[in-house]
Design a protein around this motif. Structure first.
Motif, PDB file in Angstrom:
ATOM      1  N   GLY A  73       1.917  22.763 -29.909  1.00 31.61           N
ATOM      2  CA  GLY A  73       2.034  23.866 -30.848  1.00 31.61           C
ATOM      3  C   GLY A  73       2.240  25.189 -30.130  1.00 31.61           C
ATOM      4  N   PHE A  74       3.180  26.000 -30.632  1.00 31.35           N
ATOM      5  CA  PHE A  74       3.326  27.366 -30.140  1.00 31.35           C
ATOM      6  C   PHE A  74       2.665  28.284 -31.165  1.00 31.35           C
ATOM      7  CE2 PHE A  74       5.776  31.429 -30.124  1.00 31.35           C
ATOM      8  CZ  PHE A  74       5.326  31.890 -28.901  1.00 31.35           C
ATOM      9  N   ILE A  75       1.674  29.062 -30.707  1.00 30.61           N
ATOM     10  CA  ILE A  75       0.858  29.892 -31.593  1.00 30.61           C
ATOM     11  C   ILE A  75       1.258  31.352 -31.416  1.00 30.61           C
ATOM     12  CG2 ILE A  75      -1.493  30.449 -32.314  1.00 30.61           C
ATOM     13  CD1 ILE A  75      -0.774  27.422 -32.318  1.00 30.61           C
ATOM     14  N   CYS A 168      -1.687  23.529 -27.052  1.00 32.16           N
ATOM     15  CA  CYS A 168      -1.181  24.747 -27.699  1.00 32.16           C
ATOM     16  C   CYS A 168      -0.854  25.777 -26.629  1.00 32.16           C
ATOM     17  CB  CYS A 168      -2.226  25.346 -28.644  1.00 32.16           C
ATOM     18  SG  CYS A 168      -2.469  24.442 -30.166  1.00 32.16           S
ATOM     19  N   LEU A 169       0.275  26.421 -26.808  1.00 31.02           N
ATOM     20  CA  LEU A 169       0.667  27.547 -25.966  1.00 31.02           C
ATOM     21  C   LEU A 169       0.658  28.789 -26.844  1.00 31.02           C
ATOM     22  CD1 LEU A 169       1.735  28.478 -23.168  1.00 31.02           C
ATOM     23  CD2 LEU A 169       4.044  28.182 -24.094  1.00 31.02           C
ATOM     24  N   VAL A 170      -0.162  29.765 -26.467  1.00 29.02           N
ATOM     25  CA  VAL A 170      -0.280  31.009 -27.232  1.00 29.02           C
ATOM     26  C   VAL A 170       0.536  32.079 -26.514  1.00 29.02           C
ATOM     27  CG1 VAL A 170      -1.874  32.661 -28.277  1.00 29.02           C
ATOM     28  CG2 VAL A 170      -2.618  30.308 -27.878  1.00 29.02           C
ATOM     29  N   GLY A 339      -6.149  31.606 -30.449  1.00 33.84           N
ATOM     30  CA  GLY A 339      -6.319  30.334 -29.762  1.00 33.84           C
ATOM     31  C   GLY A 339      -7.621  29.650 -30.130  1.00 33.84           C
ATOM     32  N   ARG A 340      -8.625  30.449 -30.513  1.00 33.72           N
ATOM     33  CA  ARG A 340      -9.936  29.880 -30.829  1.00 33.72           C
ATOM     34  C   ARG A 340      -9.899  28.955 -32.037  1.00 33.72           C
ATOM     35  NH1 ARG A 340      -9.894  35.060 -33.029  1.00 33.72           N
ATOM     36  NH2 ARG A 340     -10.910  35.375 -35.063  1.00 33.72           N
ATOM     37  N   THR A 347      -7.732  19.264 -27.996  1.00 35.75           N
ATOM     38  CA  THR A 347      -6.582  20.164 -27.875  1.00 35.75           C
ATOM     39  C   THR A 347      -6.798  21.187 -26.768  1.00 35.75           C
ATOM     40  OG1 THR A 347      -6.202  19.943 -30.260  1.00 35.75           O
ATOM     41  CG2 THR A 347      -5.057  21.736 -29.111  1.00 35.75           C
ATOM     42  N   GLN A 348      -5.917  21.192 -25.775  1.00 32.55           N
ATOM     43  CA  GLN A 348      -5.968  22.188 -24.704  1.00 32.55           C
ATOM     44  C   GLN A 348      -5.148  23.409 -25.115  1.00 32.55           C
ATOM     45  OE1 GLN A 348      -4.693  19.487 -21.335  1.00 32.55           O
ATOM     46  NE2 GLN A 348      -6.473  20.453 -20.394  1.00 32.55           N
ATOM     47  N   VAL A 349      -5.724  24.579 -24.968  1.00 28.26           N
ATOM     48  CA  VAL A 349      -5.081  25.821 -25.383  1.00 28.26           C
ATOM     49  C   VAL A 349      -4.930  26.747 -24.187  1.00 28.26           C
ATOM     50  CG1 VAL A 349      -5.211  27.838 -26.891  1.00 28.26           C
ATOM     51  CG2 VAL A 349      -6.046  25.613 -27.705  1.00 28.26           C
TER      52      VAL A 349
END
Length: 388
Positions: A73-75, A168-170, A339-340, A347-349
């Motif tokens: 996921g791109f956040i 996830c990549l923020v 990201g929280r 899930t790794q963020v």
């Protein structure tokens, strides 16, 4: 005028994407049409588009499924803090280029990250279509405000559909000076407190007949300032700051019977908000008969460490090394982020983006070189995740 080094098609495209986004006055929670524009861009790339609207907040969920495999996921957020034109070198919603920098509210926080990821996504899908995994774009217009109806709603929606992201990549701005020099593998938690002290009013000449709430506040502040946070570790420190002190007393010969103290704590990922409350309330136990404490706006911390298999943190580190020639510094410093809402045991963020030195400031800006480098980092991440 663009320098010749920035005139290739890919460079022009990411710059154009960012300028388009910045020209929209998307002050929280108004997305100002940016989510419609993103929906069109991603829809043309084969993404399925879903929209969630709640309490004036617009959210975008775009997904593309290539096959069985991991979900990335791109956040991000399209909303920005307000800006007037006072003191700016260019209109804050113009995206004007001045001496190699793009100026505008939100260019760093975080429309630059969105523009770079859109360009990187297009490049990935043009070169070689992945055959494994899924990609999600999860974008909100409610990050700079209370964040009640943005990414929190998106995360709950995914959970209701039994969609579990692997990584996830923020796209928040994380760099100290140049893209790739620092990334965030977590964020400290945040919580605010309000202490009301009740004393007993009386004449200043007869203090023995009164209880001075202001004097008690001094003891409270001293106790709070000297708390030892023994769960802290290097790179994730807890800090408490007094943010307000108010005594409702209009004359100078009456001992005040009330005082209010407000404070904020940014705390290590080794604590939960419940544990923070326990420490503070325990510290003030000897004064409990004089005061009451209420807690506001808890934001839980999150942390992503290295793991032995399928480690997204290691993948991002390698992508940055391949792109920039050095490994990034890992940090959990700064404020909270969305990201929280996505971090959990599975899930790794990771947060990675442009330089953050000018965010929320007059003349917020991003170096074009920095923007292009972030786009290259994102493309390297996507290639490694889906094609290698």
């Amino acid at each position: 005028m663009l320098s010749p080094v920035f005139k290739n098609t890919e460079c022009v495209e990411v710059i154009d994407f960012l300028q388009t986004l910045v020209k929209a006055k998307s002050i929280t929670p108004d997305d100002a049409g940016t989510l419609n524009w993103l929906s069109e861009q991603l829809g043309s790339l084969g993404f399925e588009i879903e929209r969630i609207h709640k309490n004036g907040v617009n959210n975008l969920i775009a997904s593309r499924h290539f096959g069985e495999g991991p979900k990335l996921g791109f956040i991000g957020h399209v909303d920005v803090v307000p800006a007037s034109s006072n003191g700016w070198k260019a209109d804050p919603f113009s995206g004007e280029i001045i001496k190699g920098f793009i100026y505008g509210r939100g260019v760093a926080d975080m429309k630059g990250g969105i523009a770079a990821m859109l360009s990187a996504t297009k490049k990935l899908l043009k070169q070689e279509l992945p055959t494994i995994g899924s990609m999600y774009w999860l974008i909100t217009s409610d990050e700079e405000g209370e964040a009640e109806y943005g990414s929190k709603e998106i995360a709950e929606y995914l959970a209701s559909k039994h969609i579990v992201l692997d990584a996830c990549l923020v796209g928040e701005p994380t760099a100290d000076e140049l893209a790739g020099d620092a990334i965030k593998n977590g964020r400290r938690g945040a919580i605010s407190g309000r202490i009301n002290i009740k004393g007993k009013a009386g004449h200043v000449a007869y203090p023995e007949n009164s209880i001075n709430a202001a004097h008690i506040s001094g003891k409270v502040i001293n106790s709070l300032a000297h708390i030892v946070w023994d769960r802290d570790e290097v790179g994730s420190k807890t800090g408490l700051q007094i943010t307000g002190l108010k005594v409702n007393n209009s004359v100078d010969n009456i001992i005040p019977d009330n005082c209010e103290i407000t404070f904020n704590i940014r705390y290590s990922h080794n604590y939960s908000s419940a544990q923070i409350r326990e420490v503070v309330e325990g510290t003030l136990g000897d004064l409990h008969q004089f005061l009451s404490c209420t807690w506001e706006r808890p934001c839980e911390p999150y942390y992503t460490g290295h793991k032995s298999d399928n480690c997204f943190l290691a993948l991002v580190e390698r992508a940055i090394y391949q792109t920039c020639g050095q490994y990034p510094k890992l940090t959990t410093a700064g404020g909270t982020s969305d990201g929280r809402f996505f971090s959990n045991a599975h899930t790794q963020v990771i947060e990675c983006g442009v330089a953050n030195a000018t965010i929320h400031q007059v003349n917020e800006r991003v170096a074009i070189e920095d923007l292009i480098q972030v786009e290259q980092i994102y493309h390297a991440i996507l290639k490694s995740y889906y094609l290698e």
